[in-house]
Design an enzyme around this catalytic site. Sequence first.
Site, PDB file in Angstrom:
ATOM      1  N   ASP A   1       0.847  -1.204   0.000  1.00 16.99           N
ATOM      2  CA  ASP A   1       0.000   0.000   0.000  1.00 16.99           C
ATOM      3  C   ASP A   1       0.878   1.248   0.000  1.00 16.99           C
ATOM      4  O   ASP A   1       0.574   2.230   0.674  1.00 16.99           O
ATOM      5  CB  ASP A   1      -0.925  -0.022   1.220  1.00 16.99           C
ATOM      6  CG  ASP A   1      -2.096   0.962   1.070  1.00 16.99           C
ATOM      7  OD1 ASP A   1      -2.253   1.537  -0.024  1.00 16.99           O
ATOM      8  OD2 ASP A   1      -2.832   1.151   2.054  1.00 16.99           O
TER       9      ASP A   1
ATOM     10  N   ARG B   1       0.005   9.056   0.655  1.00 18.28           N
ATOM     11  CA  ARG B   1      -0.756   9.157   1.908  1.00 18.28           C
ATOM     12  C   ARG B   1      -0.127   8.320   3.012  1.00 18.28           C
ATOM     13  O   ARG B   1      -0.371   8.568   4.194  1.00 18.28           O
ATOM     14  CB  ARG B   1      -2.211   8.713   1.681  1.00 18.28           C
ATOM     15  CG  ARG B   1      -2.334   7.263   1.281  1.00 18.28           C
ATOM     16  CD  ARG B   1      -3.750   6.803   0.990  1.00 18.28           C
ATOM     17  NE  ARG B   1      -3.724   5.459   0.407  1.00 18.28           N
ATOM     18  CZ  ARG B   1      -3.566   5.215  -0.873  1.00 18.28           C
ATOM     19  NH1 ARG B   1      -3.453   6.213  -1.724  1.00 18.28           N
ATOM     20  NH2 ARG B   1      -3.513   3.976  -1.342  1.00 18.28           N
ATOM     21  N   ASN B   2       0.664   7.308   2.629  1.00 16.39           N
ATOM     22  CA  ASN B   2       1.277   6.420   3.608  1.00 16.39           C
ATOM     23  C   ASN B   2       2.766   6.694   3.811  1.00 16.39           C
ATOM     24  O   ASN B   2       3.479   5.861   4.374  1.00 16.39           O
ATOM     25  CB  ASN B   2       1.059   4.962   3.202  1.00 16.39           C
ATOM     26  CG  ASN B   2      -0.383   4.535   3.388  1.00 16.39           C
ATOM     27  OD1 ASN B   2      -1.048   5.005   4.308  1.00 16.39           O
ATOM     28  ND2 ASN B   2      -0.876   3.684   2.523  1.00 16.39           N
TER      29      ASN B   2
ATOM     30  N   ASP C   1       3.652   4.957   9.189  1.00 19.64           N
ATOM     31  CA  ASP C   1       3.003   3.964  10.031  1.00 19.64           C
ATOM     32  C   ASP C   1       1.848   3.380   9.229  1.00 19.64           C
ATOM     33  O   ASP C   1       0.813   4.008   9.066  1.00 19.64           O
ATOM     34  CB  ASP C   1       2.513   4.648  11.310  1.00 19.64           C
ATOM     35  CG  ASP C   1       1.623   3.768  12.140  1.00 19.64           C
ATOM     36  OD1 ASP C   1       1.656   2.544  11.953  1.00 19.64           O
ATOM     37  OD2 ASP C   1       0.886   4.308  12.970  1.00 19.64           O
TER      38      ASP C   1
END
Length: 380
Positions: free
Chosen positions: A150, A154-155, A168
């Site tokens: 993923d 955004r991550n 995280d």
Amino acid sequence: MYVPDEWEVPREKMTMCRELGQGSFGMVYEGIAKCVVKGDMETQVAIKTVNESASMRERIEFLNEASVMKEFNCHHVVRLLGVVSQGQPTLVIMELMTRGDLKSYLRSLRPDAENNPGQPPPTLKKMTQMAGEIADGMSYLNANKFVHRDLAARNCMVAEDYTVKIGDFGMTRDIYETDYYRKGGKGLLPVRWMSPESLKDGVFTTNSDVWSFGVVLWEIATLAEQPYQGMSNEQVLRFVMEGGLLERQESCPDSLFELMRLSWQYNPKMRPSFTEIIQSIKVDLEPCFKEVAYFYSEECKSRDQEEFDMETENMESVPLDPSSMLQHAASAADKHSGHKVENGPGIVLRGSFDERQPYTHMNGGRKNEKVLPLPQSTAC
């Protein structure tokens, strides 16, 4: 069951200061922790909580997700600092990334953004620095047999000094729920960041993470526009599986788009590894990168030598011309070892994933287990 270990922190050492936002399991706070970092009396931290209404199973899942990060020790991966599992609420203490997630940070740099911090859009040098930092964190995870599944802006998280780190995992899964798509009643899938083989066969490897990395580069170059803007999730699925790629934006520098293009090779074994990506851009990275990066660590050097020794006997040229790729694919599919070939100055293409190797996924699971399903989410 969750068994307390050396990561356990006494609750009285934690002080919550202000809300940062909603995480996958509950609110995330900025806070102060005493004596969680060696040599520091007090440390500013991010404190993740579980909703009061959460079941025992959800609390254990929350702690188990955090436990995956106990194995990580890399400057470009957000650090777990401790866990409070005794009593309520359950807490997970993380390194504080004051500038938030990379997607929000990039959008704040748009000239018309209401929350613009007064900074211009990133230069090519800054974009390359972000790419190197993300690739270094991913190289570390790959070396430790972890597959993210993923990877997206955004991550990734942005520190006070603007360093970008692999975030995280799971923290923004529900915040950016529109970035995910529920396919066939299964868990939510980040289809706009997924490789053709992941979309088609549900296969996630370090090579599919490299594809996602290319999409992150595109997000950086566009100040976090939505990939495949104007297309539905179903259209994106078909488009990517049929060989479609994101278009180059006018403002995108040549060198950055070339890195995207290499990351989006349809044949996963033709994509560069994260180590090779850093190798190709290292001369453009800040001097401080050499001091903190996994890429320059003794651990990385010794691992690279071991891999080189194993591969020397099996080297084979891989055609870079897409028209000849189909002819090569049949023979390449039967080989488990990687291949190397030069592609201009500094770029080396090699399939670094051995399908027989056990990998762990960032969003759940332990080493030496089979591929795990993506986590379920409450988002619709």
